[in-house]
Design a protein around this motif. Sequence first.
Motif, PDB file in Angstrom:
ATOM      1  N   GLY A   1      40.199  43.973  31.868  1.00 39.06           N
ATOM      2  CA  GLY A   1      40.828  44.665  32.986  1.00 39.06           C
ATOM      3  C   GLY A   1      41.800  45.738  32.552  1.00 39.06           C
ATOM      4  O   GLY A   1      41.690  46.305  31.461  1.00 39.06           O
ATOM      5  N   ARG A   2      42.776  46.021  33.444  1.00 42.60           N
ATOM      6  CA  ARG A   2      43.804  47.027  33.201  1.00 42.60           C
ATOM      7  C   ARG A   2      45.178  46.425  33.465  1.00 42.60           C
ATOM      8  O   ARG A   2      45.307  45.463  34.228  1.00 42.60           O
ATOM      9  CB  ARG A   2      43.589  48.246  34.102  1.00 42.60           C
ATOM     10  CG  ARG A   2      42.266  48.939  33.888  1.00 42.60           C
ATOM     11  CD  ARG A   2      42.062  50.099  34.836  1.00 42.60           C
ATOM     12  NE  ARG A   2      42.956  51.214  34.534  1.00 42.60           N
ATOM     13  CZ  ARG A   2      42.941  52.383  35.173  1.00 42.60           C
ATOM     14  NH1 ARG A   2      42.052  52.573  36.144  1.00 42.60           N
ATOM     15  NH2 ARG A   2      43.759  53.348  34.853  1.00 42.60           N
TER      16      ARG A   2
ATOM     17  N   PRO B   1      48.470  46.452  35.333  1.00 41.47           N
ATOM     18  CA  PRO B   1      49.021  47.062  36.544  1.00 41.47           C
ATOM     19  C   PRO B   1      50.400  47.704  36.341  1.00 41.47           C
ATOM     20  O   PRO B   1      50.839  48.504  37.160  1.00 41.47           O
ATOM     21  CB  PRO B   1      49.119  45.881  37.520  1.00 41.47           C
ATOM     22  CG  PRO B   1      48.208  44.838  36.970  1.00 41.47           C
ATOM     23  CD  PRO B   1      48.268  45.011  35.492  1.00 41.47           C
TER      24      PRO B   1
ATOM     25  N   SER C   1      42.514  44.388  40.196  1.00 42.78           N
ATOM     26  CA  SER C   1      43.394  45.365  39.565  1.00 42.78           C
ATOM     27  C   SER C   1      44.016  46.265  40.621  1.00 42.78           C
ATOM     28  O   SER C   1      43.312  47.074  41.246  1.00 42.78           O
ATOM     29  CB  SER C   1      42.605  46.225  38.562  1.00 42.78           C
ATOM     30  OG  SER C   1      43.379  47.325  38.135  1.00 42.78           O
TER      31      SER C   1
END
Length: 459
Positions: free
Chosen positions: A213-214, A216, A437
Motif C-alpha cells: 500500500g501507501r 497515508p 488508502s
Amino acid sequence: MYLATILQLFTLHITFHQVAYASDACMCEFENAEKPFPHNNLNAVAQGALKCNQDVDPQKAREFDGLLLALEQRLPELVAVVSELEQENDGDLYGAITLQVIHNDMAEIQQLVDRLNSTHLGFRQQNSDVSETLQYIKEEMQQLEAFDTMQTVRREKTNNRLTRDLDHCKNGRHLIPTVIPSHGGGPRLVNVTGPRLYTAGEYPGSYKFGSWGRDPKPDAGKENWYWRVILTGSNVHAHYVRRYTTLSALIVGISTPGNVQISPSNPTTNTIQGPSAVLYGEALYYNCYKEAAVCRFNLTSKTVQSTMLPEGTRVNSKGNYCHLDGCYPYTDLDLATDETGVWVVYTTTQDHGNLVLARVEVEDGRPVLGETWHTSVYKKSATNSFVAFGVLYATRYVSPEAEEIFYSLDTATGVERFDVGIHVSKMSNHIYSLNYSPVDQMIHVYGEGFMTSYKAKFE
C-alpha cells in the motif's frame, strides 16, 4: 412421455428391407439414408474451444492495464522534474544531481515501456491466433448443425439465451451500488470499482502471503512511495518492509530504497506475524511475533515499540478470518488505516469470537490502544475488513470470482448494518490482506502473490 421421447429419437430416414432366404430364417437389412456424423470434426471443434479458453487470460489483460496506469502516473512526474531543472539549473551541483535523477527515472520508465511492448506483442499474436480458431469453430459448427434433425441445437440456444437474460435480471441489482446512510455525517461508501491494478511485481509466482500500500501520512518527498511486506518465513513471518519510489517501480521491481530491516533473522522477537501490516507516519504496524500485541516499527530510528491487547485476545491462528472451505492462517490481528489514523481488528474469548475494533494511538513513540468498539459480527463469518472515514467494513466470500462487503459499523454512532451488499470482482480466489488508502481512496488487496487495487467511491 418416455415412449414419445424414444420415438422422436428414431425419426431418422431409416429403411428396412426384408430378405427371404432359402432356409426358414428371415433376415432384415438396415440402411441409414443419413450421412454419417463427423465425430472427428466435432472433436476438433472441442479442442479448438479448449485452446481458446486457455489462451484468453483476463489476468494478463489486468496486468497490461496496470502497466498503462503506472506509465500514466510516471510521465507527469518526469515532466515536473525536467521543468524544475530548466527553471532552477545553476549549472553546478544541483544540475548534476537533477540530471542523475532524470537518468534514473528514464531507466525506470524504459523498463516499463519494454514490458508494455512485450505484453502488447504477445496480445497481438494471441488475438490473431484466437481469431483464426474462432472462425474455424464457427464454420465447423454451421456445418455440424445440418445433422441436427430434431432442432436440438436451436432449442438449446434459445434456452441459453433465456437463462442468460434471467441471470442478468436477477443480478442486475448488484450493478446498482447500495447507499449506506451516513449516520455520522461523513462520506458514505457507495461502490467499489475495478480492479485498477493487477501485478505480481518483482516476484511473479512467489510469496503468496503479504500486504502492500501507501503511507497515508508520509514524510516530505515520499508522497508517491509504495511499500510491500512479503511473508518469506513459512508464509507466516517477515522481517523487513520493502519500499518503492513510484507505482511503476513497484510493478517493474525497482526498489531503490531497498529493504528496511526489522531484524537480521526471521522469525524472532519483534518480527512480523501474519499478512496484515500497514504503514502510517513512517512506522509499520503489525502483529508482534507470537504475541497478542501490536508492534510499531519506526523506519527512521529502526526501533520497535509494542502494546498488548486485552487478556483473552485470540492469537497464533486461533482467531482467523474464514471462508467456505477453511480459514486464512495467522489473520488474528488485522491492522487498518483511514483518514484519522491506525486501527486494529481482533477478537477475544469474552466477545465469543465477534469482531472488536480499536484505535491505535501513539504516546511518546509507543503505540497504545484507544477507544474500542464491540461488534455483533462473528469473525469467522468474515474474510477481511477495512476502515474508511471512521466506518468499519467487513467482507465475506461469495465465489472464486467475487467478494461481498456485507457489514459496516459507524464508530461515530455505533450503528451496525448487515445489508451493505457491495460486490467486488476478484482476480485471485482468496484475499489474504485488504486495506484502504486515504491518500487516493484506493483499496489495496494482496492475494496469492498478486497485488490488486480497487477504487472506493464515496458520497
